[in-house]
Design a protein around this motif. Structure first.
Motif, mmCIF file in Angstrom:
data_model
loop_
_atom_site.group_PDB
_atom_site.id
_atom_site.type_symbol
_atom_site.label_atom_id
_atom_site.label_comp_id
_atom_site.label_asym_id
_atom_site.label_seq_id
_atom_site.Cartn_x
_atom_site.Cartn_y
_atom_site.Cartn_z
ATOM 1 N N ILE A 104 5.343 21.424 17.448
ATOM 2 C CA ILE A 104 5.401 20.145 16.748
ATOM 3 C C ILE A 104 4.500 20.195 15.525
ATOM 4 N N GLU B 291 1.795 30.522 14.406
ATOM 5 C CA GLU B 291 0.347 30.379 14.224
ATOM 6 C C GLU B 291 -0.058 30.602 12.772
ATOM 7 N N LYS C 145 -0.645 23.874 15.363
ATOM 8 C CA LYS C 145 -1.836 23.818 16.206
ATOM 9 C C LYS C 145 -1.551 24.064 17.689
ATOM 10 N N GLY C 146 -0.302 24.241 18.069
ATOM 11 C CA GLY C 146 -0.011 24.481 19.476
ATOM 12 C C GLY C 146 1.460 24.760 19.688
ATOM 13 N N TYR C 147 1.789 25.247 20.857
ATOM 14 C CA TYR C 147 3.193 25.485 21.203
ATOM 15 C C TYR C 147 3.334 25.483 22.715
ATOM 16 N N PHE D 114 -1.639 17.627 15.608
ATOM 17 C CA PHE D 114 -0.495 18.515 15.311
ATOM 18 C C PHE D 114 -0.644 19.205 13.956
#
Lengths: 104, 104, 104
Positions: free
Chosen positions: A65, A25, A30-32, A104
Motif C-alpha cells: 500500500i 523496498e 514501508k511494508g508488504y 504507508f
C-alpha cells in the motif's frame, strides 16, 4: 479520518519473490504482505509453454500500500517491465481508504 | 442485482486474531475470512523495535464485508484504536459490489 | 498504460473448488488465483445449520480478473445461482486497474 491510498497486488511465481520485494523496498514502500497460493491460466504461463497444457502451480500474492497513486503505477510498471515479459504473473491496482497515511 | 458494500481488510500479528474477531462480531458483522501470510515493514514493527532491523514475521489477513460504509469505518477505527497503537498492523477499506446484501 | 478491469472474488467451501473453476474457465476467463483460508459466519452456514452454533471451517478464496464488468457480473451471478443457494459462500466484485488487458 480516512484517506485514499492505492494498493498494489502482485501475483507471481515464488522464484520472483526476492526480486519483486527489492523493487518494492527500493521504491520506498514501508511494508508488504505475502500470502501463498496456487494459480492457473494464460497469465501464469511462460511463453515457451503457451502451446502446452496449462497446469496449476505455486504462486505468491504480494500486497503493498502506498499513499500516492502515481507512485503505485510506477512500482507496478517497474515490476511488470522487469519480470512479466519473461515470467508469468500479473500486477493490479485498487483504490482503498486507510486510517493513518503516515504508516504507508 | 448488485449492491455496493464495503470490505474491511485487517492485516495483523496472529496474537491479535481473537481480539479483532471479537470486535468484528460485536459490531454485528455476519462473517469473516482469515488467510495466513507473512509481512514486513514499518507498519508491522512494534515501537520498541523501530530502531532495529525489521524482520519478516507471521501475520493474518482478515476480511469482513458489511453493507454500510459508516459501519465499516466504525469497525476499522475501533480495531485501529484498540490494537494498532501498541501492536503493528493495518486496516483498510475497499468499495465492492455484492449480490445478496441480506447476507452481510 | 493502465486499464480498468473487474476482479471477481469467490469465498467458498473447499468442496466447491472444481465446480467454481469449471464455471470460471467456461466463461472464458484466462486465469485465476486460489488461496486457502478459514471462515466463519452466517454466509458460511448451510441452511440446515443456521440454528446451530456457527463453527470455523476451511475455505478457499478464488480471484479472477476479467476486462469486462458485465462478464464479471455474469460469472458472479452464475456461481451464486449454481452453488450459494445450497452451500455457504460469497462472491463480490472490485474495480481494479491492470497494465495489459490482453492478458485477461
Amino acid at each position: 479520518m480516512f484517506h485514499t491510498a492505492t494498493k498494489i497486488t502482485i501475483i507471481a511465481e515464488r522464484l520472483l519473490q526476492d526480486g519483486i520485494i527489492s523493487i518494492v523496498e527500493a521504491a520506498g514502500a514501508k511494508g508488504y504482505t505475502i500470502v501463498d497460493g496456487s494459480g492457473k491460466g494464460e497469465h501464469f504461463v511462460r511463453p515457451a509453454e503457451r502451446a502446452a497444457v496449462v497446469s496449476a502451480f505455486s504462486i505468491i500474492r504480494i500486497e503493498v500500500i502506498v499513499n500516492d497513486a502515481e507512485q503505485a503505477r510506477d512500482i507496478a510498471r517497474d515490476i511488470a517491465g522487469r519480470f512479466f515479459k519473461q515470467y508469468s504473473g500479473i500486477v493490479y491496482l485498487s483504490e482503498i481508504e486507510v486510517l493513518r497515511p503516515e504508516r504507508f
